[in-house]
Design a protein around this motif. Structure first.
Motif, PDB file in Angstrom:
ATOM      1  N   ASP A 150      22.733  54.332  42.722  1.00  0.00           N
ATOM      2  CA  ASP A 150      22.790  55.562  41.929  1.00  0.00           C
ATOM      3  C   ASP A 150      22.086  56.742  42.588  1.00  0.00           C
ATOM      4  OD1 ASP A 150      24.124  54.118  40.055  1.00  0.00           O
ATOM      5  OD2 ASP A 150      22.420  53.892  38.690  1.00  0.00           O
ATOM      6  N   GLN A 151      21.603  56.562  43.818  1.00  0.00           N
ATOM      7  CA  GLN A 151      20.775  57.604  44.425  1.00  0.00           C
ATOM      8  C   GLN A 151      21.490  58.948  44.543  1.00  0.00           C
ATOM      9  OE1 GLN A 151      19.086  56.239  48.113  1.00  0.00           O
ATOM     10  NE2 GLN A 151      17.804  54.707  47.125  1.00  0.00           N
ATOM     11  N   ALA A 152      22.758  58.942  44.930  1.00  0.00           N
ATOM     12  CA  ALA A 152      23.490  60.193  45.131  1.00  0.00           C
ATOM     13  C   ALA A 152      23.601  60.978  43.828  1.00  0.00           C
ATOM     14  CB  ALA A 152      24.873  59.911  45.711  1.00  0.00           C
ATOM     15  N   ALA A 153      23.932  60.277  42.728  1.00  0.00           N
ATOM     16  CA  ALA A 153      24.080  60.942  41.433  1.00  0.00           C
ATOM     17  C   ALA A 153      22.731  61.340  40.846  1.00  0.00           C
ATOM     18  CB  ALA A 153      24.827  60.037  40.468  1.00  0.00           C
ATOM     19  N   TRP A 154      21.705  60.572  41.164  1.00  0.00           N
ATOM     20  CA  TRP A 154      20.380  60.806  40.593  1.00  0.00           C
ATOM     21  C   TRP A 154      19.633  61.954  41.255  1.00  0.00           C
ATOM     22  CZ3 TRP A 154      15.833  60.167  43.495  1.00  0.00           C
ATOM     23  CH2 TRP A 154      14.629  60.261  42.766  1.00  0.00           C
ATOM     24  N   LEU A 155      19.795  62.160  42.551  1.00  0.00           N
ATOM     25  CA  LEU A 155      18.885  62.994  43.340  1.00  0.00           C
ATOM     26  C   LEU A 155      18.804  64.444  42.866  1.00  0.00           C
ATOM     27  CD1 LEU A 155      16.917  63.221  45.656  1.00  0.00           C
ATOM     28  CD2 LEU A 155      18.847  63.563  47.215  1.00  0.00           C
ATOM     29  N   HIS A 156      19.921  65.152  42.814  1.00  0.00           N
ATOM     30  CA  HIS A 156      19.860  66.583  42.487  1.00  0.00           C
ATOM     31  C   HIS A 156      19.359  66.845  41.070  1.00  0.00           C
ATOM     32  CE1 HIS A 156      21.290  68.465  46.164  1.00  0.00           C
ATOM     33  NE2 HIS A 156      22.153  67.475  46.280  1.00  0.00           N
ATOM     34  N   PRO A 157      19.834  66.111  40.043  1.00  0.00           N
ATOM     35  CA  PRO A 157      19.258  66.317  38.709  1.00  0.00           C
ATOM     36  C   PRO A 157      17.757  66.010  38.658  1.00  0.00           C
ATOM     37  CG  PRO A 157      21.338  65.156  38.538  1.00  0.00           C
ATOM     38  CD  PRO A 157      21.002  65.204  39.991  1.00  0.00           C
ATOM     39  N   ALA A 158      17.326  64.991  39.405  1.00  0.00           N
ATOM     40  CA  ALA A 158      15.896  64.647  39.425  1.00  0.00           C
ATOM     41  C   ALA A 158      15.078  65.786  40.015  1.00  0.00           C
ATOM     42  CB  ALA A 158      15.677  63.367  40.226  1.00  0.00           C
ATOM     43  N   ILE A 159      15.583  66.396  41.087  1.00  0.00           N
ATOM     44  CA  ILE A 159      14.882  67.527  41.712  1.00  0.00           C
ATOM     45  C   ILE A 159      14.797  68.691  40.736  1.00  0.00           C
ATOM     46  CG2 ILE A 159      15.057  69.291  43.513  1.00  0.00           C
ATOM     47  CD1 ILE A 159      16.316  67.094  45.312  1.00  0.00           C
ATOM     48  N   GLN A 160      15.914  69.034  40.105  1.00  0.00           N
ATOM     49  CA  GLN A 160      15.933  70.165  39.170  1.00  0.00           C
ATOM     50  C   GLN A 160      15.005  69.925  37.986  1.00  0.00           C
ATOM     51  OE1 GLN A 160      20.107  70.345  38.318  1.00  0.00           O
ATOM     52  NE2 GLN A 160      20.614  71.485  40.174  1.00  0.00           N
ATOM     53  N   ASN A 161      15.033  68.724  37.424  1.00  0.00           N
ATOM     54  CA  ASN A 161      14.179  68.417  36.277  1.00  0.00           C
ATOM     55  C   ASN A 161      12.702  68.422  36.651  1.00  0.00           C
ATOM     56  OD1 ASN A 161      16.433  68.121  34.648  1.00  0.00           O
ATOM     57  ND2 ASN A 161      16.552  65.898  34.944  1.00  0.00           N
ATOM     58  N   MET A 162      12.390  67.904  37.839  1.00  0.00           N
ATOM     59  CA  MET A 162      11.001  67.857  38.281  1.00  0.00           C
ATOM     60  C   MET A 162      10.441  69.267  38.479  1.00  0.00           C
ATOM     61  SD  MET A 162       9.404  65.977  41.642  1.00  0.00           S
ATOM     62  CE  MET A 162      10.420  66.990  42.746  1.00  0.00           C
ATOM     63  N   ILE A 163      11.212  70.125  39.125  1.00  0.00           N
ATOM     64  CA  ILE A 163      10.758  71.489  39.382  1.00  0.00           C
ATOM     65  C   ILE A 163      10.638  72.274  38.077  1.00  0.00           C
ATOM     66  CG2 ILE A 163      11.413  73.680  40.464  1.00  0.00           C
ATOM     67  CD1 ILE A 163      12.490  72.057  42.813  1.00  0.00           C
ATOM     68  N   ALA A 164      11.607  72.097  37.175  1.00  0.00           N
ATOM     69  CA  ALA A 164      11.533  72.765  35.869  1.00  0.00           C
ATOM     70  C   ALA A 164      10.331  72.267  35.073  1.00  0.00           C
ATOM     71  CB  ALA A 164      12.823  72.528  35.094  1.00  0.00           C
ATOM     72  N   GLY A 165      10.060  70.957  35.177  1.00  0.00           N
ATOM     73  CA  GLY A 165       8.920  70.383  34.470  1.00  0.00           C
ATOM     74  C   GLY A 165       7.590  70.925  34.957  1.00  0.00           C
ATOM     75  N   ALA A 166       7.559  71.390  36.208  1.00  0.00           N
ATOM     76  CA  ALA A 166       6.336  71.989  36.755  1.00  0.00           C
ATOM     77  C   ALA A 166       6.265  73.483  36.452  1.00  0.00           C
ATOM     78  CB  ALA A 166       6.277  71.759  38.268  1.00  0.00           C
ATOM     79  N   GLY A 167       7.262  73.984  35.696  1.00  0.00           N
ATOM     80  CA  GLY A 167       7.285  75.406  35.348  1.00  0.00           C
ATOM     81  C   GLY A 167       7.656  76.302  36.503  1.00  0.00           C
ATOM     82  N   MET A 168       8.454  75.773  37.428  1.00  0.00           N
ATOM     83  CA  MET A 168       8.841  76.524  38.625  1.00  0.00           C
ATOM     84  C   MET A 168      10.351  76.631  38.741  1.00  0.00           C
ATOM     85  SD  MET A 168       6.269  75.088  41.571  1.00  0.00           S
ATOM     86  CE  MET A 168       4.506  75.276  41.451  1.00  0.00           C
ATOM     87  N   LYS A 169      10.778  77.400  39.727  1.00  0.00           N
ATOM     88  CA  LYS A 169      12.187  77.488  40.077  1.00  0.00           C
ATOM     89  C   LYS A 169      12.342  77.098  41.543  1.00  0.00           C
ATOM     90  CE  LYS A 169      13.288  81.087  36.707  1.00  0.00           C
ATOM     91  NZ  LYS A 169      13.858  82.432  36.483  1.00  0.00           N
ATOM     92  N   LEU A 170      13.575  76.777  41.931  1.00  0.00           N
ATOM     93  CA  LEU A 170      13.826  76.388  43.323  1.00  0.00           C
ATOM     94  C   LEU A 170      13.340  77.456  44.304  1.00  0.00           C
ATOM     95  CD1 LEU A 170      17.385  74.774  43.155  1.00  0.00           C
ATOM     96  CD2 LEU A 170      15.269  73.635  43.816  1.00  0.00           C
ATOM     97  N   ALA A 171      13.428  78.717  43.908  1.00  0.00           N
ATOM     98  CA  ALA A 171      13.040  79.819  44.798  1.00  0.00           C
ATOM     99  C   ALA A 171      11.562  79.766  45.173  1.00  0.00           C
ATOM    100  CB  ALA A 171      13.369  81.159  44.140  1.00  0.00           C
ATOM    101  N   ALA A 172      10.752  78.987  44.429  1.00  0.00           N
ATOM    102  CA  ALA A 172       9.318  78.897  44.736  1.00  0.00           C
ATOM    103  C   ALA A 172       9.047  77.994  45.931  1.00  0.00           C
ATOM    104  CB  ALA A 172       8.564  78.378  43.517  1.00  0.00           C
TER     105      ALA A 172
END
Length: 221
Positions: A35-57
């Motif tokens: 499941d790594q391919a399907a999991w990776l991008h949502p995990a990155i987005q959720n982790m960064i959002a959870g830290a109160g940040m955006k990808l641009a940071a």
């Protein structure tokens, strides 16, 4: 203080870590390799959002480039390259074995030897000193009892990684130690901060996975 996204999809458990100044401020993992391919991008987005940040940071993306799972390496490196290209930030490529050695460098031993299961009786391995300087560079080898006898004659070695499970039954030297500590993107965060400060960046166009041996599969007719 560098904000770095760290990606490791080279081994059985995939993981991502958001770090600042080498310290983790967000982490997620997935033990289902298929499941790594399907999991990776949502995990990155959720982790960064959870830290109160955006990808641009993000100021850089670090990724393990191998050796390891053929599919996993391609997934991780492709994601890292895509993010670096779209955000115009540097790529940091770290050898998986160096990350694994970093995870056990606090254990009492002269040398660190991570091993990755490469199927059958083969492993990917390297030997590092406590400063993570290679004593034996990354290589593929067949597991045999005497494989490390020369080093073990004068040094203690801590063996780690899933490949060490193949070595343990055939290696009974008093200077051999075994660790069950698993490396993850959290260890990668420590190394990526060092790489960032030293400006050890990889080229986006030419970075490729380090396979160590050719990929093969059973042909279907």
């Amino acid at each position: 203080m560098a904000t770095i996204l760290n990606i490791d999809t080279s081994v059985d458990t995939a993981s991502v870590c958001l770090s600042q100044d080498g310290h983790s401020i967000g982490y997620d993992s997935n033990e289902v390799q298929q499941d790594q391919a399907a999991w990776l991008h949502p995990a990155i987005q959720n982790m960064i959002a959870g830290a109160g940040m955006k990808l641009a940071a993000l100021q850089a993306v670090a990724v393990t480039i191998g050796p390891g799972s053929y599919t996993g390496l391609r997934i991780g490196l492709s994601a890292a390259k895509g993010l670096c290209f779209s955000l115009s930030i540097p790529l940091i490529a770290v050898n998986t074995l160096e990350m694994m050695a970093s995870a056990v460098k606090e254990e009492e031993a002269d040398l660190l030897c991570p091993l990755i299961d490469a199927r059958r009786m083969e492993v990917f391995t390297a030997v590092y000193d406590r400063n993570l300087v290679p004593v034996i560079g990354p290589t593929a080898m067949l597991i045999t009892g005497p494989a490390f006898d020369e080093l073990l004659a004068t040094k203690t070695i801590v063996f780690s990684g899933n490949g060490s499970l193949k070595l343990k039954p055939v290696l009974h030297h008093p200077n051999a130690k075994f660790s069950d500590r698993k490396a993850s993107a959290s260890e990668l965060a420590v190394l990526s901060e060092q790489y960032y400060r030293q400006e050890k960046f990889a080229g986006l166009a030419y970075s490729e996975p380090l396979y160590l041996k050719e990929f093969y599969t059973t042909a279907r007719v």
